[in-house]
Design an enzyme around this catalytic site. Structure first.
Site, short mmCIF file in Angstrom:
data_model
loop_
_atom_site.label_atom_id
_atom_site.label_comp_id
_atom_site.label_asym_id
_atom_site.label_seq_id
_atom_site.Cartn_x
_atom_site.Cartn_y
_atom_site.Cartn_z
N ASP A 188 0.83 -1.20 0.00
CA ASP A 188 0.00 0.00 0.00
C ASP A 188 0.87 1.25 0.00
O ASP A 188 1.97 1.25 -0.57
CB ASP A 188 -0.93 -0.04 1.22
CG ASP A 188 -2.31 0.54 0.93
OD1 ASP A 188 -2.37 1.71 0.57
OD2 ASP A 188 -3.31 -0.20 1.07
N HIS A 221 -3.79 5.77 3.41
CA HIS A 221 -4.53 4.60 2.95
C HIS A 221 -3.95 3.31 3.51
O HIS A 221 -4.69 2.41 3.95
CB HIS A 221 -4.53 4.56 1.43
CG HIS A 221 -5.43 3.54 0.83
ND1 HIS A 221 -5.00 2.28 0.48
CD2 HIS A 221 -6.74 3.58 0.52
CE1 HIS A 221 -6.01 1.60 -0.04
NE2 HIS A 221 -7.07 2.37 -0.02
N ASN A 313 -13.50 -0.47 -7.70
CA ASN A 313 -14.71 0.31 -7.46
C ASN A 313 -15.30 0.87 -8.75
O ASN A 313 -15.84 1.98 -8.76
CB ASN A 313 -14.41 1.46 -6.50
CG ASN A 313 -13.96 0.97 -5.14
OD1 ASN A 313 -14.32 -0.12 -4.73
ND2 ASN A 313 -13.16 1.76 -4.46
N SER A 378 -11.29 -1.30 -1.00
CA SER A 378 -10.06 -1.17 -0.21
C SER A 378 -10.28 -1.61 1.23
O SER A 378 -9.38 -2.14 1.87
CB SER A 378 -9.57 0.28 -0.23
OG SER A 378 -8.83 0.57 -1.38
#
Length: 845
Positions: A188, A221, A313, A378
């Protein structure tokens, strides 16, 4: 099923890929009400403490070397000096074979047997042999039990981590909370190692983006996804992670803007696989199938490392990578009611789904350590990574493929039976996954590559006349941090919709995105920011491609499950009041912890000072059936007092037990699908008014029940979509059988504003009796399927529930299904029979 073909090219980590995943995952400036601290000020936090009880090594589920046995007759044995001596030759031989000589009496006639064999004793074989003598009532292992583990993390106790409960993680923790030697690599933007809820969990990692050994987060994130997978737990603060015990390895492959490349991600995968990771959690993706990425995923697989990846998404049926590679475990997103979200990518590459709406986790924002809500795949991905760590904790010999298969096979099936391109093989179930892992490796399977998504993956529609864009909400009274369901219509087909909210202080912010279908409609469930101020607010949906936009006004309250003046009260009846607990949990439009209370000596319970919103009310008692939830809506004012009486039962009616198959006749039908029959007046009514497509299968046989509406006793029978009642006072007339008033029963705690009166026309009708109107597909269905005598009057206007447009009637609920637009199935009756039966505790939820 996975996509395995595509044009090799560079990996795109732009708006369509990772940035979209991230924008949905962490709404800007969203904060929970929990503790916050600066990076250099951690005095308010408590370090994680070791658990007092370690149960991870208890994989047998029983005490080795011990057999529990109950004798049919005391004459079969003599007991002296701690030893059993069998007078029966058969029993004596079995005890000698298994060297069972020592015994201790537990209950009259019940003994614990052990002997010289110790832990090497074949416990189950000995039990079977003893039972085969016919001289014992039962024989079996000495099963082990444990205190139910309940972490004390404040946000978990406050009911803010619904996803943990949804995936049955609490039950899995009673088997294992995770082993320290299982490492999850968080691929990430890096991770904040000094976050109090990651303290002691983060091991040295790697920064592939800057090619150094400092994988600190500079975006937020990575810290967010790490907390979902394995935050420190049972430390009295913050949140709980899916796998308490697993270690987290930060591997930074994305920069401060959330972008990476083939090179950085491939380097990160290689480093993680070479440095002890068993699982790689990758909440990132792109729409290009590059050969470099393909080779990197293969490298991890060849090293026996499981790659778990977000499906993406962008719900357009197209694959996202690396999720779409065969060896990866691709994860889509579901909402609080297990509905497939409007933003989650779908297609044959999706393997499983996990919670992805309003997920609370650890946060980092320019050095500030915090807790943040987020939406997106996520958030879903690290739930599954944490489950994989639990699976490996109880069976570390499993291969990466075997872990993947166990997670798929243990998932709860939603949508069409079996695999489908929205849910994959279902929504993950941590408890069942750990149980399956204890049983050993699953059978080997042969993958079935799929080159393109099928034509039936996503809903297809018949084009309809274009209308202006509109928005509808499940409630217009909301609280900070609450969940909100939104339905939009009239936008451009297949475009990404931007959702923003402008609050009373004049500030506007993004709260996520949604994807429209071929008709320009969308359904979305989003978590509101936790720090929005109270007062009037405006939610706006904008289509950047079509240029269309629509807005709706709403009111933001103080939130927290309190702060209002409304009351929910009632009386518990039908069972002993000892051990009764009544629960009230915020559901929609309101945020806050679950509240519990015990009724007084007269069975009366009260919840006070409630803010505006919809709550779920339930009750349970020791030895009785749990009842609920009842949906109760309050407006936050002192004048709004809702009374909901609850009846507890010790057992479900025998009529819900399956019956033996019987031959069909013109007067009786047996349904093997549910093992129930239908006969007499109920069969006649069922056939004459639509049968299976309208009412569904019977859930019970006929039985006597007291009506909750008039207190009289009727012969009733439950069906999936309603309840039939026999009214002998109307014998010989069309009203001899009536549908139950299930619409009224299901909404007893709800408040529906009246509709504006108008003069009825052939296309719309206003009913002065209930002050509500009926139009469009619902009016057409109502008229063509029996109208007033069958369904009664409307008792609400059209509204949004669980992402669907619905309307309540006295005897049922209509639901509009856009996936069947302009077909006979575009309107369906709600499954109110199932909902009532579950609420009464008569069926498993």
């Amino acid at each position: 099923m996975k996509l395995v073909k595509g044009a090799p090219s560079r990996l795109v980590m732009g708006l369509v890929g990772f940035l979209l995943v991230f924008s949905l995952a962490v709404p800007a400036q969203t904060r929970a009400s929990g503790p916050q601290a600066q990076a250099n000020d951690l005095g308010g936090y408590v370090n994680a403490q070791p658990l007092d009880v370690d149960i991870a090594d208890d994989t047998l589920g029983y005490v080795p070397g011990e057999v529990m046995v109950k004798l049919k007759s005391s004459d079969a044995v003599t007991f002296a000096g701690g030893k059993l001596v069998a007078t029966s030759p058969g029993l004596a031989e079995m005890m000698r074979c298994f060297q069972l000589s020592a015994a201790s009496e537990v209950l009259p006639g019940v003994y614990k047997l052990s002997g010289q064999g110790g832990s090497s004793l074949d416990v189950k074989g000995a039990a079977a042999a003893l039972e085969a003598t016919g001289l014992v009532s039962y024989a079996g292992p000495n099963y082990t039990y444990h205190a139910m583990l309940a972490p004390n993390d404040e946000q978990y106790l406050a009911g803010q981590q619904w996803g943990i409960t949804q995936i049955k993680a609490e039950q899995a923790w009673d088997i294992t909370t995770g082993a320290e030697n299982i490492v999850i690599a968080i691929l990430d933007t890096g991770t904040a190692p000094n976050h109090p809820d990651l303290d002691g969990k983060v091991i040295p990692g790697y920064d592939a983006y800057n090619n150094d050994n400092d994988p600190s987060d500079d975006n937020g994130h990575g810290t967010y996804t790490a907390g979902i997978a394995g935050a420190s737990s049972n430390n009295g603060t913050g949140i709980v992670g899916t796998s308490w015990g697993a270690r987290l390895m930060p591997v930074k492959v994305l920069g401060p803007r959330g972008q990476g490349s083939d090179e950085t991600i491939a380097r990160g995968i290689r480093w993680a696989a070479d440095n002890g990771a068993r699982i790689i959690s990758a909440s990132l993706g792109g729409d290009i199938d590059s050969q470099v990425m393909r080779d990197a995923v293969k490298y991890a697989h060849d090293k026996n490392v499981l790659l778990v990846a977000s499906s993406g998404n962008t719900p357009d049926g197209k694959p996202n990578f690396p999720a779409a590679y065969e060896s990866a475990l691709a994860v889509g997103a579901t909402g609080r009611s297990d509905t497939f979200t409007g933003f989650s990518s779908w297609g044959p590459f999706v393997d499983v789904t996990a919670p992805g709406v309003g997920i609370l986790s650890t946060g980092w924002d320019n050095g500030t350590l915090s807790y943040e809500y987020g939406n997106g795949t996520s958030a879903s991905c690290p739930f599954v990574s944490g489950i994989a760590a639990l699976v490996l904790s109880v069976n570390p010999s499993l291969t990466a493929d075997q872990v993947k298969w166990i997670i798929e096979d243990s998932s709860d099936d939603f949508g069409p039976p079996g695999f489908d391109e929205n849910y994959g093989r279902g929504r993950v179930n941590a408890f069942r996954a750990v149980q399956m892992a204890q049983q050993g490796p699953p059978p080997t399977r042969t993958p079935t590559p799929v080159a393109q998504p099928s034509a039936t993956a996503a809903p297809t529609f018949t084009p309809a006349a274009r209308q202006g864009p509109t928005l509808q909400l499940d409630t217009k009274e909301v609280a900070p941090g609450a969940l909100l369901a939104i339905i939009g219509a009239g936008f451009g087909p297949n475009e990404i919709i931007d959702l923003t909210i402008r609050t009373a202080d004049g500030n506007g912010r993004s709260i996520g995105n949604a994807q429209t279908d071929a008709q320009g409609g969308f359904r979305a469930e989003v978590a509101l920011p936790a720090d929005i101020p109270p007062g009037a607010a405006t939610l706006t949906a904008s289509g950047p491609t079509s240029g269309l936009r629509a807005s709706v006004e709403l009111s933001v309250g103080t939130g927290g499950g309190g702060g209002g003046q409304s009351v929910i009260r009632g009386t518990v009846r039908g069972a002993t009041l000892e051990g009764v607990t009544v629960r009230l949990k915020p559901s929609l439009g309101v945020a806050g912890p679950e509240q519990t209370t015990q009724p007084d000596g007269n069975g009366v319970f009260t919840f006070s000072r409630l803010a505006s919103g919809i709550y779920a009310l339930s009750a349970s008692a020791a030895g009785g059936l749990p009842v609920g939830p009842f949906s109760v809506q309050v407006d936050g004012s002192a004048a709004d007092i809702k009374t909901i009486d609850i009846t507890l039962a010790a057992a479900r009616p025998k009529a819900f037990d399956n019956v033996a198959r019987v031959a069909n006749t013109p007067q009786l039908v047996f349904f093997p699908e549910v093992a129930h029959t239908l006969k007499g007046p109920f069969l006649k009514f069922w056939r004459e008014n639509g049968g299976l497509p309208i009412f569904g299968y019977p859930l019970s046989e006929e039985f006597q029940e007291i009506s909750p509406t008039d207190g009289k006793t009727y012969t009733v029978q439950y069906f999936e979509r309603n309840r039939f009642e026999h009214h002998p006072e109307f014998a010989g007339t069309r009203n001899e059988v009536l549908m139950g008033l299930l619409g009224i029963e299901m909404t007893r705690g709800r408040t529906f504003p009246p509709g504006a009166p108008f003069q009825s026309t052939p296309t719309q009708a206003y009913f002065n009796e209930t002050k509500h109107s009926l139009s469009g597909p619902f009016l057409k269905y109502w008229q063509s399927h029996g109208g007033l005598p069958i369904f009664g009057y409307p008792i609400s206007e059209e509204l949004v529930e669980n992402g669907f447009l619905v309307q309540y009637f006295e005897r049922n609920r209509f639901e509009y299904h856009p996936e069947f637009a302009n077909t006979p199935n575009d309107v369906l009756l709600g499954l109110l029979g199932v909902e009532i039966v579950k609420r009464n505790g008569w069926l498993a939820p």
